[in-house]
Design a protein around this motif. Structure first.
Motif: not given
Length: 456
Positions: A414, A86, A81
């Motif tokens: 994401f 994010g 991530e």
């Protein structure tokens, strides 16, 4: 150039109001709320044409959400991530502020130098505002006060192995040393509350590693109750320091928590969307996307967590967004025991809690209290975030509570689009997200091209 923002609507959720009502909110060019009127306004010929007007019409205006438990993993594990993906995912779900955990980035946020690396990686990448937790690991006690001075909102530690070698768990002596060091600082110590009081070689599970029940049996509720007993015992020696239980899943710990709180122990508790919205009874074998630590438990346990949230024993709800690359989830093998433990949630939390809470008569005001006001207060942001009040940041969301949608991979923002919520139909959808009065996300046009989030 706009000199500010005015948002008006017939359904605005103001602090202390049980239901949304008419209101108009003015936000200055610096992004601060300067006035809140209890009536709708319409733009007329005398209005300042440099001011940006937002009319929510039939939608509801709610304060921007604060997710106080997010793993963004950058730098070091940016393929898991990152700040760009994010924070976009967060903004799409009405989150205007995320508080980043000290792991699983490399290096972890356990020194000021490492915090500086984290902030450098985040700069010019964030679509929401971002704050940071620091970490407590064995031997870093001398770094804690400098981290407070550098702006971390508190500290996270593990009482059981974290799963990444650069963030080892602490012993009882390590925890005491940290508490001694920070007890008079304006900060909080967060505990991953699982503790194995008999850490001899555990028996090998008899059931296949693809069965969810095998994993569930390996992380019994006793790990949480033993940890929370220890935390409460430690906390009584440091009454000025607030301690916080992250991601509570075990309802068996609730009597301990209630007794501690009623006796004046300075303790707060969070749970997660997945513990309130998913049930072990419904998890099929061979689906590692449901694995997290501590685990999702049975229906009866879930209902007890809802009861505790409603009576205030649990203070707030967070995502614990903890993604990884697909290979580590071992989806092809269906190996739940061997998979990375973490649930990906950013962007879905408000809809999940509204969908599930509505079945229990929960009001929107309660939901927002748990995921905005209380989370802001927990992260030391309670005087600037989480409410539509004069002097606060102009973070707000235009939200349609009746819109239904099905969670698909295409909808997820994401980085690694793997989630146990895929295929679920949810109620309530974010139409627009504004951070300090500036539009960040629009359901029709997407994201603003340049991220404008700040590092708090």
């Amino acid at each position: 150039m706009a000199t500010g923002t005015i948002v008006t609507g017939r359904r605005v959720l103001l602090p202390g109001s049980p239901e949304p009502g008419p209101a108009t909110i003015t936000i200055d060019p610096l992004g601060k709320i300067t006035s809140v009127e209890g009536a709708c306004r319409t733009r007329d010929a005398t209005s300042d044409h440099h001011v940006k007007w937002v009319d929510a019409k039939d939608n509801i205006v709610i304060p921007g959400l604060v997710d106080a438990h997010v793993h963004l993993n950058e730098p070091g594990r940016t393929d898991w991530e990152g700040f760009w993906t994010g924070t976009r995912a967060a903004a799409a779900g009405g989150v205007c502020t995320v508080v980043d955990m000290p792991l699983n980035s490399i290096p972890p946020t356990c020194t000021v130098a490492n915090l500086d690396l984290k902030r450098a990686a985040a700069r010019n990448q964030c679509f929401t505002d971002v704050a940071f937790w620091g970490g407590v690991i064995p031997g870093n006690q001398s770094h804690l006060k400098p981290l407070v001075d550098a702006g971390v909102k508190g500290f996270k530690c593990f009482l059981i192995e974290s799963g990444v070698e650069e963030f080892p768990c602490v012993s009882e002596l390590d925890a005491k040393a940290a508490m001694e060091n920070i007890q008079h600082s304006s900060t909080v110590l967060l505990f991953h509350a699982e503790f194995d009081s008999s850490p001899a070689d555990p028996p090998q599970p008899a059931e296949p590693s693809t069965m969810y029940q095998t994993f569930l049996a390996s992380r019994p509720q006793k790990l949480e109750t033993d940890a929370i007993s220890l935390i409460i015992q430690l906390q009584r020696s440091y009454p000025s320091l607030r301690c916080h239980i992250v991601h509570l899943s075990a309802a068996s710990a609730l009597p301990l928590i209630r007794a501690a709180k009623s006796s004046g122990v300075n303790l707060t508790v969070e749970t997660c969307f997945h513990y309130l919205c998913l049930s072990a009874n419904d998890i099929p074998s061979g689906h590692p996307e449901f694995k997290c630590c501590p685990p999702i438990r049975e229906n009866v346990n879930r209902e007890l967590l809802w009861d505790a949230l409603l009576d205030g024993s649990i203070d707030c709800v967070v995502s614990d967004h903890s993604p990884c690359i697909t290979e580590l989830k071992k989806m092809d093998e269906g190996d739940i025991m061997g998979a990375w433990g973490g649930i990906s949630t950013l962007g879905l939390g408000l809809s999940l809690l509204w969908t599930e809470g509505s079945k229990r008569g929960v009001t929107l005001a309660q939901v927002i209290d748990w995921i905005s006001k209380k989370t802001a207060e927990h992260a030391g942001l309670g005087e600037v975030k989480g409410q539509l009040k004069v002097g606060y940041d102009g973070d707000f969301v235009i939200w349609d509570p009746s819109a239904e949608f099905t969670v698909t991979k295409d909808l997820l923002q994401f980085k690694n689009k793997l989630s146990p919520y895929e295929g679920l139909t949810l109620r309530g959808r974010v139409q627009q997200t504004f951070v300090r009065g500036s539009l960040v996300y629009d359901i029709d046009s997407g994201f603003e091209s340049r991220p404008s989030g700040r590092l708090l």
